[in-house]
Design a protein around this motif. Structure first.
Motif, PDB file in Angstrom:
ATOM      1  N   ALA A 114       0.838  -1.207   0.000  1.00 58.59           N
ATOM      2  CA  ALA A 114       0.000   0.000   0.000  1.00 58.59           C
ATOM      3  C   ALA A 114       0.869   1.252   0.000  1.00 58.59           C
ATOM      4  CB  ALA A 114      -0.921  -0.001   1.215  1.00 58.59           C
ATOM      5  N   GLY A 115       0.626   2.123  -0.972  1.00 56.74           N
ATOM      6  CA  GLY A 115       1.323   3.406  -1.030  1.00 56.74           C
ATOM      7  C   GLY A 115       2.778   3.341  -1.452  1.00 56.74           C
ATOM      8  N   GLU A 116       3.234   2.177  -1.950  1.00 61.79           N
ATOM      9  CA  GLU A 116       4.671   2.037  -2.210  1.00 61.79           C
ATOM     10  C   GLU A 116       5.149   2.882  -3.386  1.00 61.79           C
ATOM     11  OE1 GLU A 116       8.182  -1.364  -2.428  1.00 61.79           O
ATOM     12  OE2 GLU A 116       6.073  -1.998  -2.360  1.00 61.79           O
ATOM     13  N   PHE A 117       4.297   3.113  -4.365  1.00 64.45           N
ATOM     14  CA  PHE A 117       4.703   3.980  -5.484  1.00 64.45           C
ATOM     15  C   PHE A 117       4.958   5.405  -4.975  1.00 64.45           C
ATOM     16  CE2 PHE A 117       2.453   0.539  -7.605  1.00 64.45           C
ATOM     17  CZ  PHE A 117       3.271   0.262  -8.692  1.00 64.45           C
ATOM     18  N   THR A 118       4.055   5.908  -4.126  1.00 67.80           N
ATOM     19  CA  THR A 118       4.230   7.257  -3.583  1.00 67.80           C
ATOM     20  C   THR A 118       5.391   7.294  -2.594  1.00 67.80           C
ATOM     21  OG1 THR A 118       1.863   7.637  -3.851  1.00 67.80           O
ATOM     22  CG2 THR A 118       3.050   9.177  -2.446  1.00 67.80           C
ATOM     23  N   LEU A 119       5.592   6.207  -1.849  1.00 68.71           N
ATOM     24  CA  LEU A 119       6.743   6.122  -0.940  1.00 68.71           C
ATOM     25  C   LEU A 119       8.039   6.250  -1.729  1.00 68.71           C
ATOM     26  CD1 LEU A 119       8.139   5.564   1.750  1.00 68.71           C
ATOM     27  CD2 LEU A 119       7.794   3.117   1.350  1.00 68.71           C
ATOM     28  N   ARG A 120       8.115   5.564  -2.861  1.00 65.56           N
ATOM     29  CA  ARG A 120       9.325   5.669  -3.691  1.00 65.56           C
ATOM     30  C   ARG A 120       9.496   7.083  -4.250  1.00 65.56           C
ATOM     31  NH1 ARG A 120      10.793   0.050  -6.791  1.00 65.56           N
ATOM     32  NH2 ARG A 120      10.502  -1.318  -5.002  1.00 65.56           N
ATOM     33  N   ALA A 121       8.376   7.723  -4.587  1.00 68.68           N
ATOM     34  CA  ALA A 121       8.454   9.115  -5.044  1.00 68.68           C
ATOM     35  C   ALA A 121       9.046   9.999  -3.963  1.00 68.68           C
ATOM     36  CB  ALA A 121       7.063   9.611  -5.432  1.00 68.68           C
ATOM     37  N   PHE A 122       8.658   9.747  -2.704  1.00 65.85           N
ATOM     38  CA  PHE A 122       9.205  10.510  -1.580  1.00 65.85           C
ATOM     39  C   PHE A 122      10.684  10.200  -1.381  1.00 65.85           C
ATOM     40  CE2 PHE A 122      10.298  10.017   2.988  1.00 65.85           C
ATOM     41  CZ  PHE A 122      10.465  11.364   3.294  1.00 65.85           C
ATOM     42  N   LEU A 123      11.036   8.916  -1.370  1.00 66.07           N
ATOM     43  CA  LEU A 123      12.432   8.519  -1.136  1.00 66.07           C
ATOM     44  C   LEU A 123      13.355   9.013  -2.246  1.00 66.07           C
ATOM     45  CD1 LEU A 123      11.876   4.856   0.141  1.00 66.07           C
ATOM     46  CD2 LEU A 123      12.461   6.871   1.508  1.00 66.07           C
ATOM     47  N   ASN A 124      12.800   9.159  -3.450  1.00 72.41           N
ATOM     48  CA  ASN A 124      13.613   9.626  -4.581  1.00 72.41           C
ATOM     49  C   ASN A 124      13.542  11.136  -4.786  1.00 72.41           C
ATOM     50  OD1 ASN A 124      14.563   7.041  -5.326  1.00 72.41           O
ATOM     51  ND2 ASN A 124      12.654   6.596  -6.403  1.00 72.41           N
ATOM     52  N   GLY A 125      12.941  11.846  -3.832  1.00 72.09           N
ATOM     53  CA  GLY A 125      12.935  13.301  -3.862  1.00 72.09           C
ATOM     54  C   GLY A 125      11.954  13.927  -4.829  1.00 72.09           C
ATOM     55  N   LYS A 126      10.974  13.157  -5.322  1.00 74.39           N
ATOM     56  CA  LYS A 126       9.976  13.728  -6.221  1.00 74.39           C
ATOM     57  C   LYS A 126       8.895  14.487  -5.455  1.00 74.39           C
ATOM     58  CE  LYS A 126      10.218  12.952 -10.040  1.00 74.39           C
ATOM     59  NZ  LYS A 126      11.012  13.589 -11.113  1.00 74.39           N
TER      60      LYS A 126
END
Length: 470
Positions: A114-126
């Motif tokens: 759940a929410g992993e795409f947005t989590l990756r966006a956060f971790l990658n500075g997007k």
């Protein structure tokens, strides 16, 4: 917390539909998609195509064609997650969805959490953390106001305001820390008058943001409105008139509504949750007594109370006026913080002179009185206008930042407390090392909001509330 593998999830709601979209993200997303994709005409390889391009073809396993699809490519870093992203648009059969999903899993993908795409966006500075949280709010928005607040936050309005304050405070903190390195030489790098002005401004902005939470929270979750009054005064009819449907059972028999009935509508872009409650009266009926007890519980939970009285009862039974005024005062005294609107209902069944007399008598005891006919709809529009006027939507119209997240609210309260400590320290001229401690704490709480300071547990709690595929 590391996320280097390739994930996949259904990005559209599960079930049959016209189309469905499966989303892949990760270093091998394009390679995996390429291994199952065959172009309709050219036989081109997806790995050699440009970013932000669309490709028509088939998803195949060996020689078996599963579906004709449209594949969208988004190469890093120009994608939502900051990684290579592929979206496969297929026909909306649940069988087709599962076949493509299982095929990609066999090729090396992992099911996204759940929410992993947005989590990756956060971790990658997007996105920063407050923007990422706004994505969930945007998906959950069900009225114009909550949508507007989520869009404003997702565009970075809130985080940019916090980031600017944090940067200015950090600059002064650096000068204070520098003074500590030259403590023996008694030098002052940070201009105390400028620093005091900055602290005053930061305190003012924080106070405004903190105060906005009261409005933002109710707008985000829907403003609860309790409809109360004696039995048979038209509470259920009013609810049906507001909802424009027969949601509640209407009957001449007193006590028909024995439990609370709730429904939500949007008025002027603001969500309102209307609660039709059991009639308030003395009763020996055990079931009805439980309903009346729940009525007072719902009043306690509500933001606004609509207290109905029947105009026909007041005209035909003189003693009703006195008992109604007593009940209004009882509710007002028990719930002094609630917005109370007195509704004089069934005005279509009484004469003009009687109506004028009733309005004059009730106005001395009700700060806000609205005569209506729930049956014909007369006065209902005036009531909805009054409800909107109770809500401070000026900040929305002016596109000001409104805090809607309880985590942000808590961090702002803590930051404000530390800023007040810094202010007191400046006024009492405390030593720079003690001043630096309070400044560091304030900076810490600022960083909590945008995610510059975070931990795996916090991220897990935030993104666990997202839907899978986002």
């Amino acid at each position: 917390m590391t996320h280097h593998d390739t994930i996949i999830a259904l990005a559209t709601p599960s079930g049959n539909g016209a189309i469905a979209i499966l989303r892949l993200s990760g270093a091998d997303a394009i390679a995996i998609a390429d291994s199952v994709f065959r172009s309709v005409k050219t036989g081109k390889s997806l790995q050699n195509q440009k970013t932000h391009s669309l490709h028509l073809g088939h998803i195949v396993e060996d020689k078996r064609v599963i579906d004709e699809v449209l594949v969208s490519l988004f190469k890093n870093p120009n994608s939502y997650t900051g990684e290579d992203v592929v979206e496969i648009s297929c026909h909306g059969s649940t069988y087709i969805q599962q076949e493509i999903l299982q095929l990609c899993l066999r090729k090396g993908c992992r099911m996204a959490t759940a929410g992993e795409f947005t989590l990756r966006a956060f971790l990658n500075g997007k996105l920063d953390l407050s923007q990422a949280e706004a994505v969930a709010d945007l998906i959950a928005s069900d009225n114009e106001a909550s949508h507007q607040m989520a869009m404003q936050q997702m565009r970075g309005g809130f985080s940019s305001e916090i980031a600017k304050l944090r940067e200015e405070l950090l600059n002064f903190a650096s000068l204070i820390e520098l003074e500590l390195d030259f403590a023996e030489e008694d030098v002052e790098f940070a201009d105390r008058s400028q620093f005091k002005a900055l602290i005053e401004r930061i305190g003012f902005v924080l106070k405004r943001l903190i105060d906005s939470f009261a409005v933002g929270n109710v707008i985000k979750n829907g403003i609860p409105v309790a409809i109360v009054g004696e039995p048979n005064v038209g509470k259920s009819t009013l609810l049906n008139a507001l909802l424009n449907e027969d949601r509640a059972i209407v009957s001449e028999i007193a006590g028909t509504t024995r439990d609370t009935i709730e429904d939500e509508i949007s008025i002027g872009g603001i969500g309102f949750r209307f609660i039709d409650t059991a009639g308030i009266r003395e009763t020996k009926d055990v079931v009805e007594s439980i309903g009346i007890k729940k009525t007072f519980e719902k009043i306690d939970q509500a933001q606004v109370v609509l207290f109905l009285v029947s105009g026909t009862q007041l005209v035909s039974e003189v003693e009703k006026m006195e008992s109604f005024i007593v009940e209004v005062e009882k509710v007002r005294n028990k719930f002094p913080q609630k917005q109370l609107i007195v509704i004089l209902n069934k005005i279509d069944e009484i004469g003009a002179q009687d109506l004028e007399a009733l309005v004059a008598a009730l106005k001395t005891h009700a700060s806000q009185l609205i005569p209506i006919s729930a049956k014909t709809g007369a006065g209902v529009e005036e009531l909805t206008d009054a409800l909107l006027n109770l809500i401070n939507t000026g900040a929305l119209r002016n596109n000001e930042t409104i805090v809607t997240n309880s985590r942000h609210y808590d961090a702002l309260l803590k930051a404000f407390a530390e800023i007040q400590m810094v202010k007191e320290g400046l006024e009492t001229d405390i030593s720079g090392d003690l001043l630096a401690i309070d400044i560091r704490q304030a900076l810490y709480h600022f960083g909590e909001i945008t995610g510059e300071i975070t931990n795996d547990d916090l991220l897990g709690n935030i993104f666990a509330n997202f839907c899978i595929g986002k």
